[in-house]
Design an enzyme around this catalytic site. Structure first.
Site, PDB file in Angstrom:
ATOM      1  N   ASN A 142      -2.533  -5.481   8.299  1.00  0.00           N
ATOM      2  CA  ASN A 142      -3.132  -6.532   8.880  1.00  0.00           C
ATOM      3  C   ASN A 142      -4.870  -6.550   8.836  1.00  0.00           C
ATOM      4  O   ASN A 142      -5.154  -7.695   8.473  1.00  0.00           O
ATOM      5  CB  ASN A 142      -2.576  -6.876  10.220  1.00  0.00           C
ATOM      6  N   GLU A 176      -2.997   4.417  17.867  1.00  0.00           N
ATOM      7  CA  GLU A 176      -3.329   3.070  18.098  1.00  0.00           C
ATOM      8  C   GLU A 176      -2.328   2.009  17.679  1.00  0.00           C
ATOM      9  O   GLU A 176      -2.062   1.777  16.572  1.00  0.00           O
ATOM     10  CB  GLU A 176      -4.478   2.486  17.598  1.00  0.00           C
ATOM     11  N   CYS A 178      -3.372  -7.011  16.408  1.00  0.00           N
ATOM     12  CA  CYS A 178      -2.848  -6.248  17.398  1.00  0.00           C
ATOM     13  C   CYS A 178      -3.469  -6.791  18.869  1.00  0.00           C
ATOM     14  O   CYS A 178      -2.846  -6.702  19.925  1.00  0.00           O
ATOM     15  CB  CYS A 178      -3.446  -4.568  17.523  1.00  0.00           C
TER      16      CYS A 178
HETATM   17  P1  NAD Z   1       3.848  -0.273  10.646  1.00  0.00           P
HETATM   18  O1  NAD Z   1       3.974   0.627  12.016  1.00  0.00           O
HETATM   19  O2  NAD Z   1       5.263  -0.697  10.083  1.00  0.00           O
HETATM   20  O3  NAD Z   1       3.081   0.572   9.505  1.00  0.00           O
HETATM   21  C1  NAD Z   1       1.880   1.109   9.758  1.00  0.00           C
HETATM   22  C2  NAD Z   1       1.690   2.354   8.714  1.00  0.00           C
HETATM   23  O4  NAD Z   1       2.756   3.344   9.006  1.00  0.00           O
HETATM   24  C3  NAD Z   1       2.025   1.798   7.051  1.00  0.00           C
HETATM   25  O5  NAD Z   1       1.036   2.370   6.482  1.00  0.00           O
HETATM   26  C4  NAD Z   1       3.485   2.272   7.021  1.00  0.00           C
HETATM   27  O6  NAD Z   1       3.709   2.518   5.797  1.00  0.00           O
HETATM   28  C5  NAD Z   1       3.371   3.714   7.881  1.00  0.00           C
HETATM   29  N1  NAD Z   1       4.725   4.372   8.385  1.00  0.00           N
HETATM   30  C6  NAD Z   1       5.924   3.439   8.447  1.00  0.00           C
HETATM   31  N2  NAD Z   1       6.920   4.680   8.824  1.00  0.00           N
HETATM   32  C7  NAD Z   1       6.210   5.638   8.747  1.00  0.00           C
HETATM   33  C8  NAD Z   1       6.590   6.988   9.098  1.00  0.00           C
HETATM   34  N3  NAD Z   1       8.113   7.430   9.679  1.00  0.00           N
HETATM   35  N4  NAD Z   1       5.966   8.156   9.159  1.00  0.00           N
HETATM   36  C9  NAD Z   1       4.374   7.875   8.691  1.00  0.00           C
HETATM   37  N5  NAD Z   1       4.169   6.580   8.302  1.00  0.00           N
HETATM   38  C10 NAD Z   1       4.665   5.421   8.469  1.00  0.00           C
HETATM   39  O7  NAD Z   1       2.792  -1.398  11.272  1.00  0.00           O
HETATM   40  P2  NAD Z   1       2.436  -2.496  10.617  1.00  0.00           P
HETATM   41  O8  NAD Z   1       3.695  -3.700  10.240  1.00  0.00           O
HETATM   42  O9  NAD Z   1       1.805  -2.361   8.987  1.00  0.00           O
HETATM   43  O10 NAD Z   1       1.428  -3.109  11.243  1.00  0.00           O
HETATM   44  C11 NAD Z   1       1.489  -4.008  12.314  1.00  0.00           C
HETATM   45  C12 NAD Z   1       1.183  -3.390  13.710  1.00  0.00           C
HETATM   46  O11 NAD Z   1       0.006  -2.372  13.881  1.00  0.00           O
HETATM   47  C13 NAD Z   1       1.544  -4.024  15.106  1.00  0.00           C
HETATM   48  O12 NAD Z   1       2.106  -3.675  15.785  1.00  0.00           O
HETATM   49  C14 NAD Z   1       0.019  -4.151  15.266  1.00  0.00           C
HETATM   50  O13 NAD Z   1      -0.080  -4.452  16.775  1.00  0.00           O
HETATM   51  C15 NAD Z   1      -0.211  -2.934  14.944  1.00  0.00           C
HETATM   52  N6  NAD Z   1      -1.853  -2.442  15.146  1.00  0.00           N
HETATM   53  C16 NAD Z   1      -2.602  -1.811  16.167  1.00  0.00           C
HETATM   54  C17 NAD Z   1      -3.866  -1.778  15.973  1.00  0.00           C
HETATM   55  C18 NAD Z   1      -4.505  -1.112  17.274  1.00  0.00           C
HETATM   56  O14 NAD Z   1      -5.840  -0.682  16.983  1.00  0.00           O
HETATM   57  N7  NAD Z   1      -3.979  -0.823  18.289  1.00  0.00           N
HETATM   58  C19 NAD Z   1      -4.597  -2.486  15.074  1.00  0.00           C
HETATM   59  C20 NAD Z   1      -4.050  -3.237  14.105  1.00  0.00           C
HETATM   60  C21 NAD Z   1      -2.628  -3.182  13.953  1.00  0.00           C
END
Ligand code: NAD
Length: 489
Positions: free
Chosen positions: A158, A256, A290
């Site tokens: 995102n 995060e 987020c």
């Molecule tokens: P996601 O958790 O589906 O994916 C994030 C990353 O993790 C991707 O690169 C994905 O390929 C990887 N991934 C997936 N499964 C994995 C595994 N088993 N092991 C290691 N890596 C793995 O998240 P998303 O849908 O891409 O992003 C949206 C989420 O991120 C929302 O929940 C949002 O709130 C959160 N977010 C948090 C912050 C923060 O600073 N707190 C900032 C931005 C987004």
């Protein structure tokens, strides 16, 4: 490197970046424009073998990097910033096309990344330890920071550019090597751009690797025995899984995660201004942030006027392809996510919520949506939506506002709006969130303030100028004396 183009598709076609650009062992995947589905190129996928080869190269390169004087490590980051300024328009447009965000958001990411990298560069010029006291005369005792070693950075799609910057830059500045895995939906803006920037800035080979791929690649990275730390930004579900693996392997994990952020509007607030800020907080990047305003908690005395203003503002917003025009909202990232927003709205309506604006979509183009009569127990109150939905819940007094705000297992951001700063502060003091804003909405990113969530929003390992040295190094105690002392046996 061309002075006019930072990351032409030819450079990264079907490639990963790991000791140079090379073919990935797990094939390739498309890089798409979210508004149209058009293919912008194809990037390599890293296999488990690529991951372990990269970790070995990184570990080797990291020793020499850690010995390089900190200010000189900082110089490389400052050169990255100079290049970033040169290519800022190209970078912002790549973010627009690859994530579907409006231009303003793409430009914001670039600007915030510049700040992150400059602040990180200065870490290399900070004291790296301190002389501690000792109980023994003649024992020289020092506490010093040492790099962790190899740091894995996993980012979501995102806000891929800024979320990579906030981890890569301090990790490198403090003497670590980095293995970067962006989300497959943002491989260029979350990965290729940095590989190119650091390559052009003269970062020694082997210190930054781009290993595109999905969950399998991420899992291999987390488990690799040569990896010392995981810096993860993404969903709570995946963060919990990574935390469990990293915990078992005794690796540091900065997590995060998601949020369901309350935005409390008190009865003395300027209603028009509060509705404007609330609309921005819920609709920026189609709500796929987020820190988005996840729940508008509004005092009953002004609720009608607030909703009227919110609906009026919402209906005036345009939705379209942000690469082609100046729209207020772009597309939702993919069909699965858009269908999830449909489900949340429908389920909540079946439980008594009402849609006063929007509520429908044309493909991935979701109309900004206002929902009222929202109550705990409804998905729109409980779940992170990641769609452009402003959900309004009415409260009667300050205590009820606090109870509703804290009625979530997340704890990322909370905000309070009031003409009475003391009253707002009293409420803010009772909110369970890692970040609290008074008289602003919830989406704010500054490297200077500690950014991190409580509860299911993360493990409270903040990213910021204040905390990055602690996050990306560990302490080592070193003593010395002129000669061995005498011992009893
Ligand atoms: P996601 O958790 O589906 O994916 C994030 C990353 O993790 C991707 O690169 C994905 O390929 C990887 N991934 C997936 N499964 C994995 C595994 N088993 N092991 C290691 N890596 C793995 O998240 P998303 O849908 O891409 O992003 C949206 C989420 O991120 C929302 O929940 C949002 O709130 C959160 N977010 C948090 C912050 C923060 O600073 N707190 C900032 C931005 C987004």
């Amino acid at each position: 490197m061309s002075v006019t183009e930072l990351a032409p598709a030819d450079v990264w076609r079907d490639k990963i970046y790991s000791g140079g650009w090379k073919t990935g062992g797990a094939g390739a995947m498309p890089v798409t424009e979210k508004a149209t589905g058009a293919e912008l190129g194809s990037i390599g996928c890293a296999s488990a073998a690529d991951v372990s080869a990269a970790a070995a190269i990184a570990k080797e390169a990291q020793s020499a990097w850690a010995e390089k004087p900190g200010p000189q490590r900082g110089d490389i980051l400052r050169e990255v910033v100079r290049l970033l300024q040169v290519h800022r328009d190209e970078i912002a447009l790549q973010i627009v096309r690859e994530t579907g965000s409006i231009r303003q958001k793409g430009q914001m990411e670039v600007q915030m990344a510049i700040r992150e990298i400059l602040e990180a560069a200065a870490l290399g010029s900070q004291p790296s330890g301190m002389i501690t006291v000792s109980d023994v005369k003649g024992r020289h005792s020092v506490a010093r920071r040492i790099p962790l070693g190899v740091v894995v950075v996993i980012t979501p799609w995102n806000s891929p550019f800024i979320l990579a910057a906030r981890a890569i830059a301090p990790a490198l500045a403090t003497g670590n090597a980095v293995l970067l895995k962006p989300d497959p939906q943002s491989s260029v803006s979350g990965g290729v751009l940095y590989a190119r920037l650091f390559e052009a800035a003269g970062l020694p080979e082997g210190l930054l690797h781009l290993l595109p791929g999905g969950a399998d690649t991420g899992d291999a990275l987390v488990r690799d025995p040569l990896v010392n730390m995981i810096s993860f930004t993404g969903s709570t579900r995946v963060g919990q899984a990574i935390g469990a693996v990293a915990g078992g392997l005794l690796k540091r994990a900065n997590l995060e995660l998601g949020g369901k952020n309350p935005y409390i509007v008190l009865d003395d607030a300027d209603v028009e201004a509060a509705a404007s800020a609330g609309a921005w907080g819920s609709y920026l990047h189609q709500g796929q942030v987020c820190m988005a305003v996840g729940r508008h908690l509004v005092h009953e005395r002004i609720a009608e006027a607030y909703v009227e203003s919110l609906v009026r503002k919402t209906e005036a917003l345009s939705v379209g392809d942000p690469f082609k025009g100046n729209f207020h909202l772009g597309p939702i990232v993919n069909e699965r996510q858009a269908a999830n927003v449909d489900r949340i709205i429908e389920d909540s309506v079946s439980k008594g919520a009402k849609v006063l604006a929007g509520g429908s979509r044309d493909g991935l183009f979701f109309k900004p949506t206002v929902m009222v009569d929202v109550a705990p127990g409804m998905p729109v109150f409980e779940e992170e939506i990641f769609g452009p939905v402003a959900a309004v819940t009415v409260f009667r007094n300050d205590d009820e506002a606090v109870t509703l705000a804290n009625q979530t297992r997340y704890g990322l951001v909370a905000a309070v709006v009031s003409a009475d700063l003391r009253r707002a502060q009293r409420i803010a003091d009772r909110l369970h969130a890692g970040i609290v804003h008074i008289n602003d909405q919830t989406i704010m990113h500054e490297v200077f303030g500690p950014m991190g969530g409580l509860g299911l929003s993360g493990n409270g390992q903040n990213y910021s100028t204040l905390t990055n040295a602690d996050q990306f190094t560990e302490w080592q105690w070193v003593t010395s004396r002129e000669s061995l002392p005498a011992y009893p046996f």
